[in-house]
Scaffold this motif. Structure first.
Motif, PDB file in Angstrom:
ATOM      1  N   HIS A  40       0.857  -1.418  -0.142  1.00  0.00           N
ATOM      2  CA  HIS A  40      -0.215   0.005   0.028  1.00  0.00           C
ATOM      3  C   HIS A  40       0.898   1.306   0.141  1.00  0.00           C
ATOM      4  N   LEU A  55      -5.908   1.808  -0.139  1.00  0.00           N
ATOM      5  CA  LEU A  55      -6.351   1.006   1.401  1.00  0.00           C
ATOM      6  C   LEU A  55      -7.479   0.361   1.313  1.00  0.00           C
ATOM      7  N   GLY A  59      -4.240  -6.044  -0.101  1.00  0.00           N
ATOM      8  CA  GLY A  59      -2.864  -6.205  -0.807  1.00  0.00           C
ATOM      9  C   GLY A  59      -2.378  -7.339  -1.193  1.00  0.00           C
ATOM     10  N   ILE A  70      -2.382  -3.787   6.183  1.00  0.00           N
ATOM     11  CA  ILE A  70      -1.839  -2.738   5.108  1.00  0.00           C
ATOM     12  C   ILE A  70      -0.409  -2.998   5.249  1.00  0.00           C
TER      13      ILE A  70
END
Length: 148
Positions: A40, A55, A59, A70
């Motif tokens: 991110h 966000l 991911g 994150i």
């Protein structure tokens, strides 16, 4: 917005005498089969923070943990001989702490860990010992740093 409870710190596993851009990481992650960069945020040696994945998108940086995490990656992690080393520059350290502090305010109660801290605890002692690590990333002890 998705639920976040984990902030995972990574290094790019790049030698200290080389540069790797966010676009380089994007190209490498696409070769690995990801739709785009897995992190991110990316922090350059200069301390510049480059946003990567939004966000609200899951991911592709820590298998089994991506849904609620994150991913933050910093440029470096290897010395000039290619051995794992904490190569963070002072501007990177400052930027990393500022970014994580901001994320902890945005996602209160989240834990901050290094990618290596998500390795399996093979002897079930509650600690990821060095011999249990799947990776050395991010090559510094995230759990011992103060993130507030």
């Amino acid at each position: 917005m998705r639920e976040i409870n984990l902030i995972v710190i990574h290094c790019s596993a790049t030698r200290a005498d080389r540069d790797i851009t966010a676009q380089d990481i994007n190209a490498a992650h696409k070769v690995m089969g990801f739709s785009s960069w897995g992190y991110h945020y990316y922090i350059r040696k200069s301390g510049r923070v480059e946003p990567m994945r939004p966000l609200d998108e899951v991911g592709a940086h820590a298998r089994g943990y991506n849904a609620k995490s994150i991913g933050v990656c910093y440029e470096g992690g290897l010395d000039t001989n290619g051995k794992p080393a904490d190569t963070r520059t002072l501007p990177q350290q400052i930027a990393l702490h500022a970014l994580v502090s901001k994320l902890l305010k945005q996602f209160p109660g989240s834990r901050v860990v290094g990618h290596r801290d998500l390795s399996p605890d093979k002897n079930y002692n509650g600690i990821i010992d060095p011999w249990e690590r799947v990776k050395e990333c991010p090559v510094f002890d995230v759990l011992k740093e103060c993130w507030e």
